[in-house]
Scaffold this motif. Sequence first.
Motif, PDB file in Angstrom:
ATOM      1  N   TYR A 283       0.143   0.917  -6.015  1.00  0.00           N
ATOM      2  CA  TYR A 283      -0.532  -0.351  -6.324  1.00  0.00           C
ATOM      3  C   TYR A 283      -2.016  -0.134  -6.572  1.00  0.00           C
ATOM      4  O   TYR A 283      -2.797  -1.094  -6.549  1.00  0.00           O
ATOM      5  N   SER A 284      -2.411   1.096  -6.768  1.00  0.00           N
ATOM      6  CA  SER A 284      -3.757   1.496  -7.174  1.00  0.00           C
ATOM      7  C   SER A 284      -4.804   1.364  -6.068  1.00  0.00           C
ATOM      8  O   SER A 284      -5.440   2.333  -5.695  1.00  0.00           O
ATOM      9  N   ASN A 285      -4.998   0.165  -5.566  1.00  0.00           N
ATOM     10  CA  ASN A 285      -5.933  -0.038  -4.457  1.00  0.00           C
ATOM     11  C   ASN A 285      -5.605  -1.388  -3.828  1.00  0.00           C
ATOM     12  O   ASN A 285      -5.023  -2.256  -4.475  1.00  0.00           O
ATOM     13  N   PRO A 286      -5.982  -1.575  -2.570  1.00  0.00           N
ATOM     14  CA  PRO A 286      -5.534  -2.796  -1.884  1.00  0.00           C
ATOM     15  C   PRO A 286      -6.376  -4.008  -2.253  1.00  0.00           C
ATOM     16  O   PRO A 286      -7.484  -3.858  -2.783  1.00  0.00           O
ATOM     17  N   PRO A 287      -5.876  -5.202  -1.907  1.00  0.00           N
ATOM     18  CA  PRO A 287      -6.677  -6.404  -2.121  1.00  0.00           C
ATOM     19  C   PRO A 287      -7.829  -6.450  -1.105  1.00  0.00           C
ATOM     20  O   PRO A 287      -7.917  -5.609  -0.215  1.00  0.00           O
ATOM     21  N   GLN A 288      -8.695  -7.443  -1.246  1.00  0.00           N
ATOM     22  CA  GLN A 288      -9.924  -7.443  -0.460  1.00  0.00           C
ATOM     23  C   GLN A 288      -9.960  -8.490   0.646  1.00  0.00           C
ATOM     24  O   GLN A 288     -10.389  -8.215   1.770  1.00  0.00           O
ATOM     25  N   HIS A 289      -9.465  -9.686   0.333  1.00  0.00           N
ATOM     26  CA  HIS A 289      -9.830 -10.850   1.143  1.00  0.00           C
ATOM     27  C   HIS A 289      -9.385 -10.759   2.607  1.00  0.00           C
ATOM     28  O   HIS A 289     -10.195 -10.904   3.521  1.00  0.00           O
ATOM     29  N   GLY A 290      -8.089 -10.517   2.839  1.00  0.00           N
ATOM     30  CA  GLY A 290      -7.580 -10.503   4.215  1.00  0.00           C
ATOM     31  C   GLY A 290      -8.237  -9.426   5.064  1.00  0.00           C
ATOM     32  O   GLY A 290      -8.524  -9.639   6.249  1.00  0.00           O
ATOM     33  N   PHE A 291      -8.479  -8.268   4.470  1.00  0.00           N
ATOM     34  CA  PHE A 291      -9.116  -7.159   5.191  1.00  0.00           C
ATOM     35  C   PHE A 291     -10.539  -7.560   5.601  1.00  0.00           C
ATOM     36  O   PHE A 291     -11.003  -7.227   6.686  1.00  0.00           O
ATOM     37  N   ALA A 292     -11.217  -8.294   4.700  1.00  0.00           N
ATOM     38  CA  ALA A 292     -12.588  -8.738   4.994  1.00  0.00           C
ATOM     39  C   ALA A 292     -12.573  -9.745   6.151  1.00  0.00           C
ATOM     40  O   ALA A 292     -13.480  -9.744   6.989  1.00  0.00           O
ATOM     41  N   ILE A 293     -11.548 -10.583   6.212  1.00  0.00           N
ATOM     42  CA  ILE A 293     -11.443 -11.540   7.332  1.00  0.00           C
ATOM     43  C   ILE A 293     -11.334 -10.763   8.644  1.00  0.00           C
ATOM     44  O   ILE A 293     -12.055 -11.024   9.605  1.00  0.00           O
ATOM     45  N   VAL A 294     -10.421  -9.779   8.673  1.00  0.00           N
ATOM     46  CA  VAL A 294     -10.206  -9.024   9.911  1.00  0.00           C
ATOM     47  C   VAL A 294     -11.461  -8.242  10.287  1.00  0.00           C
ATOM     48  O   VAL A 294     -11.876  -8.243  11.451  1.00  0.00           O
ATOM     49  N   SER A 295     -12.117  -7.610   9.316  1.00  0.00           N
ATOM     50  CA  SER A 295     -13.292  -6.820   9.726  1.00  0.00           C
ATOM     51  C   SER A 295     -14.454  -7.727  10.123  1.00  0.00           C
ATOM     52  O   SER A 295     -15.250  -7.348  10.984  1.00  0.00           O
ATOM     53  N   THR A 296     -14.520  -8.933   9.577  1.00  0.00           N
ATOM     54  CA  THR A 296     -15.565  -9.874  10.028  1.00  0.00           C
ATOM     55  C   THR A 296     -15.311 -10.250  11.497  1.00  0.00           C
ATOM     56  O   THR A 296     -16.240 -10.316  12.303  1.00  0.00           O
ATOM     57  N   ILE A 297     -14.049 -10.472  11.844  1.00  0.00           N
ATOM     58  CA  ILE A 297     -13.724 -10.850  13.233  1.00  0.00           C
ATOM     59  C   ILE A 297     -13.968  -9.674  14.185  1.00  0.00           C
ATOM     60  O   ILE A 297     -14.679  -9.794  15.181  1.00  0.00           O
ATOM     61  N   LEU A 298     -13.381  -8.528  13.850  1.00  0.00           N
ATOM     62  CA  LEU A 298     -13.472  -7.393  14.778  1.00  0.00           C
ATOM     63  C   LEU A 298     -14.889  -6.820  14.867  1.00  0.00           C
ATOM     64  O   LEU A 298     -15.254  -6.231  15.873  1.00  0.00           O
TER      65      LEU A 298
END
Length: 396
Positions: A283-298
């Motif tokens: 899939y070439s590279n992953p999407p951005q949004h959900g990962f950004a939510i998790v790293s903002t929280i953690l």
Amino acid sequence: MFEDVPQAPADPILGLTEAFKKDSNPAKINLGVGVFTDASGKTPLLDTAKEAEKRLAGAAQSRVYLPIDGDQKFCALMQKLTFGADSEVLFTRRAFTACAPGGTGALRIVADFLKQNFPSAKVWMSNPTWPNHPQIFDAAGVRTDRYPWFDPVANKLDMPGLIEALSKLPAGSAVLLHGCCHNPTGIDPTVEEWTQIAGLLAARKLLPIVDFAYQGFGTGIDEDATGIRILAAHCRELIVCSSCSKNFSLYADRVGAVTFVCNDENSAQRVASQVKRVIRANYSNPPQHGFAIVSTILGDSALCAAWEKEVADMRNRINALRALFADTLAAKGAKQDFGFIKKQLGMFSFSGLSKEQVDALRDQHAIYIVGSGRVSVAGMNEKTMDRLCEAIVSVL
Ligand SMILES: Cc1ncc(COP(=O)(O)O)c(C=O)c1O
């Protein structure tokens, strides 16, 4: 060409949801798919995720492609969450983590990696396991087999069977384990059992692959990582497939991670190059949004503490429903003892219902349960508990 394409069988879990949606009975109940629901029957967006989204919207991120392995801030935070902030694995930089589209995506990356780098490897999985496990490895052309896990008579871990099976595996075999909240049985090893399993895997040079889809849903965020941390203390190499679907309630955002713990930093870099090759071709590279939510929280200590509280609330609700379910079954006259449901961990209960009983519940009561008898306690509701238990007692 397409006229001759045969009909594929429905997925045992997601196919059930499709059938549930088509059912016109207003009192229908879906205990198939593992999705947390609150007292109002909804799957809420966590307050911490809402807050993170607000901050992200204010920052107006660019939407340029991420690197092949994704957001490295997220990956570092996931390593901390999995192994603990003071883990030697982090300081020695011998672990490589890539973002993955959910726990499923992480498992598929591992399957492709094994097929390409260890074509004759076989992956051993518990009997029973999540039905998608064999499908994912089969689809990548990796051979699979089963080791015993569940003792249905005593309703506990079949430790002697497990140890005997692991003792016979040839070196280089991969062993897929559930990090916590074993799906479907809800039965996890104790600390002593994990230590015995880890020692045996290390001694026999077996590769642990840990599916870690429910961190925080068993007994606590750190407590649920106990098995992985014991494995990491014994085995120089292991793989962890993490999912943020349940514990961040980000099911649809497809957030997960795959971590390869290697013997040293150099091996980790070479493994990283192979993992990136797999991802690029998938899939070439992953999407951005959900990962950004998790790293903002953690990445924010106050938000992270608030998130831990939200996970504890979900966990406590599931445990309260477990007790209510077992007690209501007894109160409605169930002759067999369902007390074991209170001891199981995670979203699911392995109820012991037969395929015939599951079919009768669907056909006569519009109650949807997967054929193995696994019920999603996280999908139960206080308001419908009486009807659910009366129906179950009527088919026992
Ligand atoms: C044991 C297990 N592993 C992996 C997953 C996949 O999680 P995801 O939805 O993040 O792909 C699930 C989801 O139900 C699961 O139960």
